[in-house]
Design a protein around this motif. Sequence first.
Motif, PDB file in Angstrom:
ATOM      1  N   PRO A 106      34.380 -75.527-126.476  1.00  0.00           N
ATOM      2  CA  PRO A 106      33.355 -76.393-125.875  1.00  0.00           C
ATOM      3  C   PRO A 106      32.051 -76.341-126.678  1.00  0.00           C
ATOM      4  N   ALA A 107      31.449 -77.496-126.884  1.00  0.00           N
ATOM      5  CA  ALA A 107      30.219 -77.555-127.678  1.00  0.00           C
ATOM      6  C   ALA A 107      29.142 -76.633-127.127  1.00  0.00           C
ATOM      7  N   ALA A 108      29.106 -76.489-125.808  1.00  0.00           N
ATOM      8  CA  ALA A 108      28.085 -75.645-125.189  1.00  0.00           C
ATOM      9  C   ALA A 108      28.252 -74.180-125.553  1.00  0.00           C
ATOM     10  N   SER A 109      29.444 -73.802-126.009  1.00  0.00           N
ATOM     11  CA  SER A 109      29.712 -72.402-126.341  1.00  0.00           C
ATOM     12  C   SER A 109      29.355 -72.055-127.778  1.00  0.00           C
ATOM     13  N   GLY A 110      29.098 -73.054-128.611  1.00  0.00           N
ATOM     14  CA  GLY A 110      28.815 -72.814-130.023  1.00  0.00           C
ATOM     15  C   GLY A 110      27.511 -72.073-130.237  1.00  0.00           C
ATOM     16  N   TRP A 111      27.419 -71.350-131.350  1.00  0.00           N
ATOM     17  CA  TRP A 111      26.230 -70.524-131.588  1.00  0.00           C
ATOM     18  C   TRP A 111      24.966 -71.362-131.722  1.00  0.00           C
ATOM     19  N   VAL A 112      25.078 -72.590-132.214  1.00  0.00           N
ATOM     20  CA  VAL A 112      23.882 -73.429-132.354  1.00  0.00           C
ATOM     21  C   VAL A 112      23.351 -73.822-130.980  1.00  0.00           C
ATOM     22  N   ASN A 113      24.240 -74.142-130.054  1.00  0.00           N
ATOM     23  CA  ASN A 113      23.799 -74.455-128.700  1.00  0.00           C
ATOM     24  C   ASN A 113      23.232 -73.212-128.016  1.00  0.00           C
ATOM     25  N   LEU A 114      23.837 -72.057-128.269  1.00  0.00           N
ATOM     26  CA  LEU A 114      23.302 -70.810-127.720  1.00  0.00           C
ATOM     27  C   LEU A 114      21.907 -70.528-128.281  1.00  0.00           C
ATOM     28  N   LEU A 115      21.696 -70.912-129.533  1.00  0.00           N
ATOM     29  CA  LEU A 115      20.373 -70.776-130.144  1.00  0.00           C
ATOM     30  C   LEU A 115      19.353 -71.634-129.405  1.00  0.00           C
ATOM     31  N   GLN A 116      19.719 -72.865-129.082  1.00  0.00           N
ATOM     32  CA  GLN A 116      18.808 -73.738-128.337  1.00  0.00           C
ATOM     33  C   GLN A 116      18.444 -73.126-126.997  1.00  0.00           C
ATOM     34  N   GLN A 117      19.420 -72.553-126.320  1.00  0.00           N
ATOM     35  CA  GLN A 117      19.154 -71.906-125.042  1.00  0.00           C
ATOM     36  C   GLN A 117      18.203 -70.723-125.209  1.00  0.00           C
ATOM     37  N   ARG A 118      18.403 -69.965-126.271  1.00  0.00           N
ATOM     38  CA  ARG A 118      17.570 -68.771-126.474  1.00  0.00           C
ATOM     39  C   ARG A 118      16.115 -69.144-126.738  1.00  0.00           C
ATOM     40  N   VAL A 119      15.869 -70.113-127.602  1.00  0.00           N
ATOM     41  CA  VAL A 119      14.479 -70.446-127.911  1.00  0.00           C
ATOM     42  C   VAL A 119      13.781 -71.048-126.694  1.00  0.00           C
ATOM     43  N   ARG A 120      14.518 -71.760-125.866  1.00  0.00           N
ATOM     44  CA  ARG A 120      13.915 -72.311-124.653  1.00  0.00           C
ATOM     45  C   ARG A 120      13.515 -71.206-123.685  1.00  0.00           C
ATOM     46  N   GLN A 121      14.286 -70.130-123.677  1.00  0.00           N
ATOM     47  CA  GLN A 121      13.995 -69.029-122.775  1.00  0.00           C
ATOM     48  C   GLN A 121      12.891 -68.126-123.292  1.00  0.00           C
ATOM     49  N   GLN A 122      12.798 -67.973-124.615  1.00  0.00           N
ATOM     50  CA  GLN A 122      11.920 -66.961-125.184  1.00  0.00           C
ATOM     51  C   GLN A 122      10.620 -67.495-125.785  1.00  0.00           C
ATOM     52  N   MET A 123      10.539 -68.796-126.035  1.00  0.00           N
ATOM     53  CA  MET A 123       9.381 -69.333-126.743  1.00  0.00           C
ATOM     54  C   MET A 123       8.620 -70.329-125.870  1.00  0.00           C
ATOM     55  N   LYS A 124       7.298 -70.243-125.931  1.00  0.00           N
ATOM     56  CA  LYS A 124       6.447 -71.137-125.148  1.00  0.00           C
ATOM     57  C   LYS A 124       6.568 -72.564-125.642  1.00  0.00           C
ATOM     58  N   ALA A 125       6.615 -72.737-126.951  1.00  0.00           N
ATOM     59  CA  ALA A 125       6.808 -74.064-127.543  1.00  0.00           C
ATOM     60  C   ALA A 125       8.082 -74.019-128.375  1.00  0.00           C
ATOM     61  N   PRO A 126       9.236 -74.101-127.716  1.00  0.00           N
ATOM     62  CA  PRO A 126      10.501 -73.934-128.430  1.00  0.00           C
ATOM     63  C   PRO A 126      10.766 -75.062-129.419  1.00  0.00           C
ATOM     64  N   PRO A 127      11.377 -74.729-130.549  1.00  0.00           N
ATOM     65  CA  PRO A 127      11.711 -75.771-131.513  1.00  0.00           C
ATOM     66  C   PRO A 127      12.870 -76.622-131.016  1.00  0.00           C
ATOM     67  N   ALA A 128      12.915 -77.839-131.479  1.00  0.00           N
ATOM     68  CA  ALA A 128      14.083 -78.681-131.243  1.00  0.00           C
ATOM     69  C   ALA A 128      15.148 -78.265-132.245  1.00  0.00           C
ATOM     70  N   ILE A 129      16.354 -78.054-131.774  1.00  0.00           N
ATOM     71  CA  ILE A 129      17.459 -77.665-132.641  1.00  0.00           C
ATOM     72  C   ILE A 129      18.337 -78.885-132.864  1.00  0.00           C
ATOM     73  N   VAL A 130      18.412 -79.331-134.099  1.00  0.00           N
ATOM     74  CA  VAL A 130      19.235 -80.490-134.459  1.00  0.00           C
ATOM     75  C   VAL A 130      20.463 -79.976-135.195  1.00  0.00           C
ATOM     76  N   ASN A 131      21.621 -80.139-134.588  1.00  0.00           N
ATOM     77  CA  ASN A 131      22.852 -79.672-135.214  1.00  0.00           C
ATOM     78  C   ASN A 131      23.525 -80.831-135.940  1.00  0.00           C
ATOM     79  N   ALA A 132      23.398 -80.844-137.252  1.00  0.00           N
ATOM     80  CA  ALA A 132      24.004 -81.894-138.071  1.00  0.00           C
ATOM     81  C   ALA A 132      25.275 -81.399-138.738  1.00  0.00           C
ATOM     82  N   SER A 133      25.911 -80.395-138.146  1.00  0.00           N
ATOM     83  CA  SER A 133      27.131 -79.816-138.704  1.00  0.00           C
ATOM     84  C   SER A 133      28.332 -80.695-138.384  1.00  0.00           C
ATOM     85  N   ILE A 134      29.263 -80.753-139.329  1.00  0.00           N
ATOM     86  CA  ILE A 134      30.472 -81.557-139.175  1.00  0.00           C
ATOM     87  C   ILE A 134      31.674 -80.719-139.604  1.00  0.00           C
ATOM     88  N   SER A 135      32.700 -80.695-138.784  1.00  0.00           N
ATOM     89  CA  SER A 135      33.918 -79.993-139.168  1.00  0.00           C
ATOM     90  C   SER A 135      34.497 -80.599-140.443  1.00  0.00           C
TER      91      SER A 135
END
Length: 204
Positions: free
Chosen positions: A40-69
């Motif tokens: 599931p896309a939600a389980s990928g490390w990049v999505n987990l990164l987005q969750q982490r910065v939202r939890q830990q940073m006051k002004a979290p960066p936008a995470i753009v995943n341009a990765s392609i299999s």
Amino acid sequence: MRWLLAWLLLVPLLASAQPAATGPTVLVVGDSLSAAHNIPAASGWVNLLQQRVRQQMKAPPAIVNASISGETTAGALTRLPGLLARHRPSVVVIELGGNDALRGLTPVQLRGNLEKMIVASQKAGAKVLLLGIDVPPNYGPAYRQRLKEVYAGLARQYKVPLLPFLLEGVALQPGLMQADGLHPTAAGQPRVLENVWPLLKPLL
């Protein structure tokens, strides 16, 4: 009543004029290891990164995943100018090379493509994080060493942080790798993020 009506019309304009509290943009350019292959896309490390910065940073960066299999350095190099122009990232995370090796691309060719991506990203004003990969032992120790030297040499030359092996502590671990032996399971993704985070956090 007229002044009240005028004030009600003005409030939305004032609100829209206030700049939003947003952090930098992080652009991840990778292959299936960053594209949540077969999980599931939600389980990928990049999505987990987005969750982490939202939890830990006051002004979290936008995470753009341009990765392609299946992505190669040549394909990503072609896409990169458009991605840089569209997203104007402050940080570019480059996770590529596995498919190049599987397709028999020489380390020299791999290095050339990665170098162009690093240079283009830095010229666009972005910091770069380079994520290294490894190949199965059957490729031989000489090829694997040359591959490692590609990433290490680029990191030294362009002064970019390097994670030598993205799947450190994940590869070959039961339950953390899929049946193909190449891609982490959902259970392995948090460990991948833990590998990346100490190098990425200082760049944000």
